[in-house]
Design a protein around this motif. Structure first.
Motif, short mmCIF file in Angstrom:
data_model
loop_
_atom_site.label_atom_id
_atom_site.label_comp_id
_atom_site.label_asym_id
_atom_site.label_seq_id
_atom_site.Cartn_x
_atom_site.Cartn_y
_atom_site.Cartn_z
N ASP A 66 8.00 -6.20 0.77
CA ASP A 66 7.00 -6.57 1.09
C ASP A 66 7.07 -8.05 1.50
O ASP A 66 6.05 -9.02 0.63
N GLU A 67 8.49 -8.50 2.00
CA GLU A 67 8.43 -10.22 2.08
C GLU A 67 8.27 -11.17 0.94
O GLU A 67 7.46 -11.84 0.06
N THR A 69 5.40 -4.52 7.99
CA THR A 69 4.16 -4.00 6.86
C THR A 69 3.93 -2.58 6.72
O THR A 69 3.79 -1.36 6.10
#
Ligand SMILES: Nc1ncnc2c1ncn2[C@@H]1O[C@H](COP(=O)(O)OP(=O)(O)O)[C@@H](O)[C@H]1O
Ligand SMILES: [Mg+2]
Lengths: 230, 385
Positions: free
Chosen positions: A172-173, A51
């Motif tokens: 992000d994810e 991240t």
């Protein structure tokens, strides 16, 4: 796209966080390129700095040292305000928890980034409606986020990310909070954005199934980049 | 602007919390407004007083009289246009709790000096022609349901016995600041009676009212009058009516100060309440602010979001509070007409209400705004989920 210059050049990136007295190094001397039109998956165990790295590339965090050049611009040299402007013009964001504004309807959420673009109200509405159609959510545009499923919310988020037509999408994810079916749908959509609209996508994930959709994999481990297949 | 849309919807997102906060602000503004009105009601008598009227009283104390003979001497002072005189009568109607301002005056000069007491011509004539006649303020007459022509018996305290008057008219105030609860009758009636019943108390005057021809003469006239009676057995103290009334009010200055402090404390308390609400709301919205910053919005938009939400809450409360102030003040002014003959919500009070609300909104938004602007985006985004 064989001999185009890379869209992103990352050179000797260092980043650490302060935790009280302690300085915790998170990224160590990261250097790599991202090709234009790439679909890159950044993998690695939790806490490895994925991240953090993504935030640096997307210009929402500052590195301690190193250079990030994107489309020829060294974003580490930009001021806070210039960076905000640069983000609005070049990057679309997709997050694990969608991060929609709860008091705005789907279409209003998608319109949000356009307020900084100088479009008229009518143009904004049209662009947003188009983006929602692209993610197959035209029929949900007057719904509030809480009235949508997770997968639908993530599609709204994708529409919001692409409505300004940025060159780069960071995710992000993006499937981290979704069931398998919804996750597949989101990944398919991202593939299409990469293929059909030639968006460069940088996706953080620790889901191998998600990583499979990407064209390139890179692994991050304890803040070091281990080259996977390229 | 979309920011406006967001902040208004944000304000009503947590309905219970917002409603309670607005209710708190409304009650605070209501109390603040009422307290301010009490203070200005107290000062109303002072504001209504004329700059061309002087009051001469016994230098030792208002309770000691002056000789009637002073009137001719005062008349001769340069700058004096009219001289009237009167005594505080201090009687009540039927029961002691029915107490109101009543005094006897020299009627012709008194009415000339007080043009703000508006009296119809026929009533004026009837009053002047009847030595037992009296005039009451409109509010006072309404309160006791007196009609013109009624016999009004007052029980004397300073001048014992029952005194009978005939109501010859009611006066109206020229504007809202004029006390409409006073009662006055002929000084001669009192004096003639005293000559028969208590000759020692006759020909004595409680106060002289001097009309000067121009306000700038007031200082000179009062000095001349007081100098004239220096070293006589009843020395005088002459001051403008305003100063005289202020002296009256000054006795209660301490109470007024307390009221003003309390009204400030109320504002500080409500500031804390709204600040708490804003701290809670902004903590919940840190993720929203982070995403907006991610999309390229700046500190300006974030400040507008937070300050705007704070303003929506306090101004809604303020407007409700102001709307409540009017009916509540009306009840006050009906119930307490004798204590506060003039009980009007001034526009100044309304401006103070609004300013207080705006100050509260800014103060409450200050720290949350700073926090929301300073927090790094990456940090704010981590708070989500
Ligand atoms: N604001 C912060 N302050 C201190 N440490 C942080 C902060 N943000 C992240 N970290 C730490 O940095 C490391 C990397 O975090 P992150 O980039 O979120 O990892 P990943 O996304 O790979 O799970 C973790 O050990 C995390 O605890
Ligand atoms: Mg992470």
């Amino acid at each position: 796209m064989e001999h185009k210059p890379p869209i992103a050049e990352i050179r000797n990136l260092h980043k650490s966080y302060r935790r009280g007295e302690l300085i915790v190094p998170v990224l160590h001397d990261i250097t790599f390129d991202i090709a234009d039109g790439e679909f890159l998956a950044l993998m690695g165990p939790s806490g490895s700095g994925k991240t953090t790295l993504l935030n640096l590339i997307a210009g929402i965090d500052k590195a301690d040292s190193g250079v990030i050049r994107i489309g020829g611009t060294d974003i580490t040299a930009l001021s806070e305000t210039e960076l905000a402007r640069w983000r609005a013009d070049h990057v679309g964001f997709i997050f694990q928890f969608y991060n929609l504004i709860p008091v705005l309807k789907a279409i209003e959420n998608v319109e949000l980034p356009l307020y900084l673009s100088g479009l008229t109200a009518k143009e904004r509405r049209e662009h947003a409606a188009m983006a929602l159609k692209l993610v197959n959510l035209a029929h949900r545009m007057d719904h509030y986020p809480r009235e949508l499923s997770g997968g639908e919310q993530q599609r709204v988020a994708i529409a919001r990310a692409i409505v300004t037509d940025p060159a780069i999408l960071v995710a992000d994810e993006p499937t981290g909070d979704l069931d398998r079916v919804s996750a597949e749908e989101i990944l398919g959509m991202m593939e299409r954005l990469n293929h059909e609209l030639a968006k460069t996508i940088i996706m953080v994930t620790h889901d191998p199934r998600a990583a499979q959709r990407a064209r390139t994999l890179r692994h991050l481990d304890k803040g070091y980049l281990n080259d996977g297949r390229s | 602007m979309v920011v406006l849309k967001i902040l208004i919807r944000n304000a009503f997102r947590n309905k219970l919390r917002t409603t309670l906060t607005i209710f708190g602000v409304a009650i605070a503004i209501l109390s603040f407004g009422l307290l301010r009105t009490v203070v200005s009601a107290w000062y109303a008598g002072v504001d209504a007083s004329s700059a061309t009227r002087l009051i001469t009283r016994n230098a030792i104390s208002i309770i000691f009289p002056l000789p009637l003979s002073y009137k001719d001497k005062i008349r001769q002072v340069e700058g004096v246009k009219t001289v009237s005189w009167g005594n505080w009568f201090g009687a009540y109607y039927i029961e002691e709790k029915n107490f109101f301002a009543n005094f006897c005056v020299e009627p012709v000069s008194y009415l000339e000096l007080y043009p703000e007491f508006v009296l119809r011509l026929d009533a004026r004539r009837a009053f002047l022609n009847d030595r037992k006649g009296c005039i009451a303020g409109r509010k006072l007459a309404e309160k006791f349901k007196w009609k013109v022509g009624d016999n009004i018996p007052l029980k004397g305290t300073i001048y014992p016995g029952t005194w009978n008057f005939v109501l010859r008219g009611t006066y109206k105030g020229r504007d809202k600041t004029i006390d409409e609860t006073q009662f006055f009758f002929h000084w001669d009636y009192l004096n003639e009676t005293l000559k028969k019943t208590a000759p020692g108390r006759a020909d004595q005057v409680g106060f002289y009212i001097i009309g000067v021809s121009r306000p700038d003469l007031a200082a000179d006239v009062s000095t001349s009058v007081d100098r004239m009676f220096q070293n006589s057995y009843a020395e005088t103290l002459t001051e403008t009516e305003k100063a005289f009334n202020l002296g009256f009010v000054a006795m209660t200055e301490a109470i007024l100060t307390v009221i003003q402090v309390v009204s400030l404390v109320i504002i500080i308390i409500i500031m804390a309440v709204v600040a708490n609400t804003m701290a809670m709301t902004t903590r919940e919205r840190i993720g929203d602010y982070a995403i907006m910053k991610t999309l390229g919005f700046g500190g300006r938009e974030i400040s507008i979001l937070i300050l705007g939400e704070s303003l929506v809450i306090t101004l809604t409360g303020c407007i409700i509070g102001i709307l409540l102030t009017f009916p509540v003040a009306r009840i006050f002014s009906q119930e307490l007409a004798i204590i506060f003959p003039v009980f009007n919500i001034s526009s100044e009070t309304l401006y103070l209400d609004l300013s207080a609300a705006v100050v509260v909104a800014f103060a409450a938004a200050l720290i949350p705004t700073r926090r929301a602007i300073r927090i790094r985006i990456a940090e704010g985004l981590r708070r989500v989920g």
